[in-house]
Design a protein around this motif. Structure first.
Motif, PDB file in Angstrom:
ATOM      1  N   ALA A 373      79.241  61.228  10.980  1.00 18.85           N
ATOM      2  CA  ALA A 373      78.182  61.730  10.097  1.00 18.85           C
ATOM      3  C   ALA A 373      77.353  62.797  10.799  1.00 18.85           C
ATOM      4  O   ALA A 373      76.956  63.794  10.179  1.00 18.85           O
ATOM      5  CB  ALA A 373      77.296  60.575   9.660  1.00 18.85           C
ATOM      6  N   ILE A 374      77.083  62.614  12.087  1.00 16.66           N
ATOM      7  CA  ILE A 374      76.308  63.612  12.838  1.00 16.66           C
ATOM      8  C   ILE A 374      77.072  64.939  12.900  1.00 16.66           C
ATOM      9  O   ILE A 374      76.495  66.030  12.725  1.00 16.66           O
ATOM     10  CB  ILE A 374      75.996  63.082  14.248  1.00 16.66           C
ATOM     11  CG1 ILE A 374      74.968  61.959  14.169  1.00 16.66           C
ATOM     12  CG2 ILE A 374      75.493  64.201  15.148  1.00 16.66           C
ATOM     13  CD1 ILE A 374      74.700  61.278  15.490  1.00 16.66           C
ATOM     14  N   ARG A 375      78.397  64.875  13.147  1.00 16.52           N
ATOM     15  CA  ARG A 375      79.181  66.114  13.212  1.00 16.52           C
ATOM     16  C   ARG A 375      79.167  66.836  11.860  1.00 16.52           C
ATOM     17  O   ARG A 375      79.013  68.064  11.801  1.00 16.52           O
ATOM     18  CB  ARG A 375      80.618  65.794  13.629  1.00 16.52           C
ATOM     19  CG  ARG A 375      80.755  65.386  15.087  1.00 16.52           C
ATOM     20  CD  ARG A 375      82.207  65.414  15.536  1.00 16.52           C
ATOM     21  NE  ARG A 375      83.004  64.437  14.811  1.00 16.52           N
ATOM     22  CZ  ARG A 375      83.200  63.193  15.213  1.00 16.52           C
ATOM     23  NH1 ARG A 375      82.625  62.757  16.329  1.00 16.52           N
ATOM     24  NH2 ARG A 375      83.951  62.359  14.509  1.00 16.52           N
ATOM     25  N   ARG A 376      79.343  66.092  10.775  1.00 17.97           N
ATOM     26  CA  ARG A 376      79.334  66.731   9.450  1.00 17.97           C
ATOM     27  C   ARG A 376      77.955  67.302   9.119  1.00 17.97           C
ATOM     28  O   ARG A 376      77.834  68.400   8.576  1.00 17.97           O
ATOM     29  CB  ARG A 376      79.768  65.731   8.394  1.00 17.97           C
ATOM     30  CG  ARG A 376      81.261  65.509   8.332  1.00 17.97           C
ATOM     31  CD  ARG A 376      81.675  64.907   7.006  1.00 17.97           C
ATOM     32  NE  ARG A 376      81.234  63.526   6.880  1.00 17.97           N
ATOM     33  CZ  ARG A 376      82.047  62.466   7.019  1.00 17.97           C
ATOM     34  NH1 ARG A 376      83.328  62.648   7.312  1.00 17.97           N
ATOM     35  NH2 ARG A 376      81.581  61.237   6.890  1.00 17.97           N
ATOM     36  N   ALA A 377      76.899  66.523   9.451  1.00 16.38           N
ATOM     37  CA  ALA A 377      75.544  66.989   9.150  1.00 16.38           C
ATOM     38  C   ALA A 377      75.203  68.234   9.956  1.00 16.38           C
ATOM     39  O   ALA A 377      74.524  69.153   9.466  1.00 16.38           O
ATOM     40  CB  ALA A 377      74.548  65.868   9.443  1.00 16.38           C
ATOM     41  N   SER A 378      75.686  68.279  11.217  1.00 17.51           N
ATOM     42  CA  SER A 378      75.450  69.464  12.040  1.00 17.51           C
ATOM     43  C   SER A 378      76.137  70.685  11.450  1.00 17.51           C
ATOM     44  O   SER A 378      75.591  71.797  11.451  1.00 17.51           O
ATOM     45  CB  SER A 378      75.937  69.203  13.458  1.00 17.51           C
ATOM     46  OG  SER A 378      75.821  70.354  14.260  1.00 17.51           O
ATOM     47  N   ARG A 379      77.337  70.483  10.918  1.00 21.42           N
ATOM     48  CA  ARG A 379      78.077  71.592  10.308  1.00 21.42           C
ATOM     49  C   ARG A 379      77.454  72.044   8.989  1.00 21.42           C
ATOM     50  O   ARG A 379      77.347  73.240   8.720  1.00 21.42           O
ATOM     51  CB  ARG A 379      79.521  71.140  10.082  1.00 21.42           C
ATOM     52  CG  ARG A 379      80.433  72.191   9.471  1.00 21.42           C
ATOM     53  CD  ARG A 379      81.731  71.532   9.060  1.00 21.42           C
ATOM     54  NE  ARG A 379      81.491  70.517   8.019  1.00 21.42           N
ATOM     55  CZ  ARG A 379      82.278  69.469   7.799  1.00 21.42           C
ATOM     56  NH1 ARG A 379      83.335  69.271   8.575  1.00 21.42           N
ATOM     57  NH2 ARG A 379      82.003  68.615   6.844  1.00 21.42           N
ATOM     58  N   ASP A 380      77.015  71.063   8.174  1.00 19.73           N
ATOM     59  CA  ASP A 380      76.521  71.397   6.830  1.00 19.73           C
ATOM     60  C   ASP A 380      75.010  71.540   6.772  1.00 19.73           C
ATOM     61  O   ASP A 380      74.455  71.748   5.676  1.00 19.73           O
ATOM     62  CB  ASP A 380      76.958  70.302   5.843  1.00 19.73           C
ATOM     63  CG  ASP A 380      78.466  70.147   5.773  1.00 19.73           C
ATOM     64  OD1 ASP A 380      79.170  71.125   6.088  1.00 19.73           O
ATOM     65  OD2 ASP A 380      78.928  69.053   5.413  1.00 19.73           O
ATOM     66  N   LYS A 381      74.340  71.400   7.905  1.00 19.73           N
ATOM     67  CA  LYS A 381      72.880  71.500   7.958  1.00 19.73           C
ATOM     68  C   LYS A 381      72.216  70.495   7.021  1.00 19.73           C
ATOM     69  O   LYS A 381      71.306  70.814   6.266  1.00 19.73           O
ATOM     70  CB  LYS A 381      72.419  72.929   7.607  1.00 19.73           C
ATOM     71  CG  LYS A 381      73.057  74.017   8.434  1.00 19.73           C
ATOM     72  CD  LYS A 381      72.772  73.842   9.926  1.00 19.73           C
ATOM     73  CE  LYS A 381      73.417  74.951  10.749  1.00 19.73           C
ATOM     74  NZ  LYS A 381      73.235  74.724  12.214  1.00 19.73           N
TER      75      LYS A 381
END
Length: 777
Positions: A373-381
């Motif tokens: 979730a952190i990786r996706r949130a970092s990518r999608d802001k």
């Protein structure tokens, strides 16, 4: 070279055996007969010889003193005949011996000329005859073998097998066939087919046995291997497919039909595309054939389709088959249905990543999902919320009703949590009564706050079980990515910190993390560790506060109170470390420490000549609910030599009413021991009147919150008067706590209160401080 069948070979061995047996019998029997004839003449011959050689002189005749001749003509003739007979016998014996030697030479020449192993053993399994072929297998000259048995040349196991076979033949009296494994002098083994037959005389006497062995030919071994391969092909648990170089199926085994559902008739003439599942691309199959061409073999996991349409996983091994010239003539495919293994693997993986009780994701899977979730949130802001839940007072349910009931409550909580979050959210149980909710792709902190409120609302309805209702609340801490941390560890740690803040603020609420909470949590952890060490080292003190008679002012008792001064943290108030001990479970060893030290101090006072009044010792609800509390109490009294009537156990109303029935049973047990009971903080509970008549108490202690307003607060006066009236009606002594000024003393006297304690009568102090007061008592 002629190739014989097994039946022909056995017949040839039998013929050879019979010929050799006849010669062997002749060689053995003739010398015996000749010796017997030479050494044992007939009785007639013996009589003739005796008569012929009778040389005794005849008696003299009275004829002019003359003498008759010593031998008669008849005797001489008989002697001559006997000599001639013996000469004939010796000549016959010589001819017989010569014939036997010729037969023996013929036999030796015959058996030495044979490539078969030929030997003769006596009844004790000693070699008496052996040809060169057999001697070469043993690795010794024939003359070194004769007179010995198999034990001298072969390992014990092999020699024992040979001897057992020999005895079977000798005891049965019939020819038998054996297949034997024989070790050669260089250590390698070969298999031989051996016929063994007993050798007997005409009268049935068994002289021994004759054996003829023949090495199994390469053709026989090849046939055996082919037969074994055929048996493996038909009986193998793995599916086997043989194709032409162009991929057309030529042969399948029964396991192929059992696994795929296609019969041999349906599969032969088709290609393996018959089984394609559609899960693999053409590029996958191209890589497979490229690897097969490059490495000479391919093996791996593949998905195929049964005749029924079911798709299943299999482990496939493909290898080429070439002829002697190296030309590719077939492909051999061996495959195993790994559906069961896949299912077991999936089950094991699920068990490794899920909680066994609630089937929710466990800490390992939760950590992976938070990291993703952190990786996706970092990518999608975008933002991610982590909510840490701890059920309020859940341990009381486990302690009071058992773990089976506690597990049922946890399952209900898990279902409610799962129902009130989104499908894409994760609800995990990370241990005990702790849960974590992961929310991905949220817009702001307000969305997480709303989710936390929904969770709290879902836990409001009671959970029913066995006519009992359990009310469950939760303390929730919320941390947000990226504001409160950018790693799994940081988000979980900060959510845990916020959850503890929610507990500090009264439980059953949700708090968002802020940086100041971290320092508070660190201080709490340090304080917990210090308290743990203090209890372990018995570094806490017991102070005593006097209790007096309001009319006479005389000392009537003490209350034992725990005090803690730490070298690093200084003096820590009881309202700080007592709740801390309650929350982390240290209240039980702390309570036992206070009980033990109080009993020891009472004994010291009495040994010093003082006779103190009864001492009230506080006991927590957790101690009361322990099954071993009464036993522990008896042990402490015995070890500290303290009599039950010297102490009073003091419990709080709220502690009893959390789990009334077991607590009431324990209180009755305490009273039966002769120990008095007092009920502290009376009037602050939520069902006190319904249980008061069932409690075996001696003293009611009016909570100081009702004393503070005296004498001016009318409500406080009314409550105190009601409690005093209740005590008088029930025959229970009433004691007022927190009395700090003369006005309160006067008001209590007017209302009929007899006993009290508070700063007005004396502050809590160490035992030595009260020596003067004890001396006057």
């Amino acid at each position: 070279m002629r190739i014989h069948s097994g039946k022909q070979r056995t017949q040839e061995l039998g013929d050879t055996l019979r010929r050799v047996a006849r010669l062997c019998a002749l060689v053995v029997v003739l010398p015996l007969c000749a010796d017997a004839t030479a050494q044992s003449p007939t009785p007639g011959a013996q009589a003739a010889a005796t008569t012929a050689f009778n040389t005794e002189p005849t008696p003299p005749h009275d004829h002019q003193h003359g003498f008759s001749p010593g031998l008669s003509a008849a005797a001489i003739a008989l002697f001559a005949a006997l000599a001639f007979g013996l000469l004939c016998i010796n000549r016959k014996r010589a001819r017989a011996l010569k014939s036997a030697e010729e037969q023996r030479a013929l036999l030796e020449a015959l058996i030495d000329a044979s490539d078969d192993l030929i030997f003769f053993k006596d009844r004790d399994s000693r070699f008496r005859l052996i040809n060169r072929a057999a001697a070469q297998v043993i690795g010794r000259p024939p003359e070194d073998i004769l007179g010995h048995n198999d034990d001298d040349f072969f390992p014990d196991e092999e020699a024992g097998a040979f001897h057992a076979a020999d005895q079977r033949v000798l005891s049965s009296g019939s020819t038998q066939r054996f297949e034997e494994r024989v070790r050669h002098p260089d250590g390698h083994y070969e298999r031989y087919e051996t016929l063994k037959s007993p050798v007997t005389l005409s009268d049935g006497t068994v002289l021994g046995l004759l054996g003829v062995g023949r090495r199994l030919t390469q053709e026989r071994q090849a046939n055996d291997r082919l037969r074994l391969a055929a048996q493996f092909f038909d009986n193998a648990a793995e599916g086997i497919t043989i194709t032409r170089p162009d991929g057309v199926i030529e042969m399948v085994n029964p396991a192929f039909t059992r696994i795929t559902g296609y019969s041999a008739e349906e599969a032969v003439g088709q290609t393996p595309k018959l089984l394609h599942s559609g899960r693999h691309s053409e590029a996958f199959y191209q890589r497979m054939w490229d690897s097969l061409a490059q490495h000479g073999r391919w093996q791996g996991e593949i998905w195929n389709r049964r005749k029924s349409g079911e798709i299943y996983p299999e482990w496939l091994d493909i290898s080429p088959v070439r002829n002697e010239e190296g030309q590719l003539i077939h492909y051999l495919g061996i495959f195993t249905d790994i559906s069961a293994a896949k299912t077991s693997e999936a089950q094991l993986e699920h068990m490794a990543q899920h909680d066994s009780l609630t089937d929710l994701p466990n800490r390992n899977l939760l950590n992976d999902r938070i990291a993703t979730a952190i990786r996706r949130a970092s990518r999608d802001k975008r933002a991610v919320a982590v909510m840490f839940l701890d059920l309020d007072h859940f341990k009381d349910i486990n302690d009071s009703y058992g773990h089976e009931t506690g597990d049922l409550v946890l399952k209900h909580v898990a279902m409610r949590l799962h129902e009130c979050v989104r499908d894409e959210d994760t609800v995990a149980r990370i241990g005990g009564d702790e849960f974590v909710v992961l929310m991905e792709d949220i817009e702001d902190a307000g969305q997480a706050d709303q989710a936390a409120e929904r969770i709290l609302a879902s836990l409001i309805p009671p959970i029913g079980h066995n006519d009992q209702e359990f009310f469950i609340g939760a303390s929730i801490g919320v941390s947000l990515y990226p504001r409160d941390g950018d790693s799994v560890e940081a988000l979980l740690r900060n959510a845990d910190t916020a959850m503890y803040q929610a507990k500090q603020l009264g439980r059953n609420n949700a708090q968002r993390y802020c940086a100041t909470q971290t320092e508070t949590t660190r201080q709490r952890v340090k304080l917990e560790n210090a308290l743990r060490h203090a209890i372990s080292n018995e570094a806490l003190d017991v102070w005593f506060q006097p209790q007096v008679d309001l009319q006479s002012g005389e000392l009537i008792g003490f209350e034992a109170l725990c005090r803690w001064t730490d070298p690093d943290h200084g003096t820590i108030p009881p309202d700080v470390f007592i709740p801390l001990a309650e929350n982390n479970g240290m209240i039980v060893p702390l309570g036992e420490l206070v009980l033990r030290k109080s009993c020891a101090q009472i004994r010291h006072w009495r040994e010093a000549g003082f006779i103190p009044p009864r001492v009230a010792i506080n006991v927590s609800g957790r101690q009361l609910r322990r099954l071993d509390f009464l036993g522990a109490l008896c042990t402490i009294l015995e070890q500290e030599q303290c009599r039950p009537e010297w102490i009073e156990i003091e419990v709080t109303e709220s502690d009893i009413l959390k789990d009334a029935e077991p607590a009431i049973a324990t209180l009755h047990g305490i009273r039966e021991m002769g120990i008095a009971l007092s009920l502290d903080d009376f009037g602050t509970g939520f069902s006190s009147l319904s249980y008061l008549k069932r409690l075996p108490i001696n003293t009611l202690k009016i909570d100081r919150s009702f004393i503070d307003g005296l004498p001016g607060d009318a409500n406080d006066r009314a409550i105190v008067q009601a409690i005093l009236a209740m005590g008088r009606s029930l025959g229970i002594q009433v004691l007022a706590e927190g009395v700090e000024n003369p006005a309160q003393v006067a008001a209590l006297r007017l209302m009929g209160c007899c006993t009290a304690q508070g700063y007005h009568f004396g502050r809590p102090a160490l035992a030595d401080t009260h020596r003067d007061r004890l001396a006057c008592a």
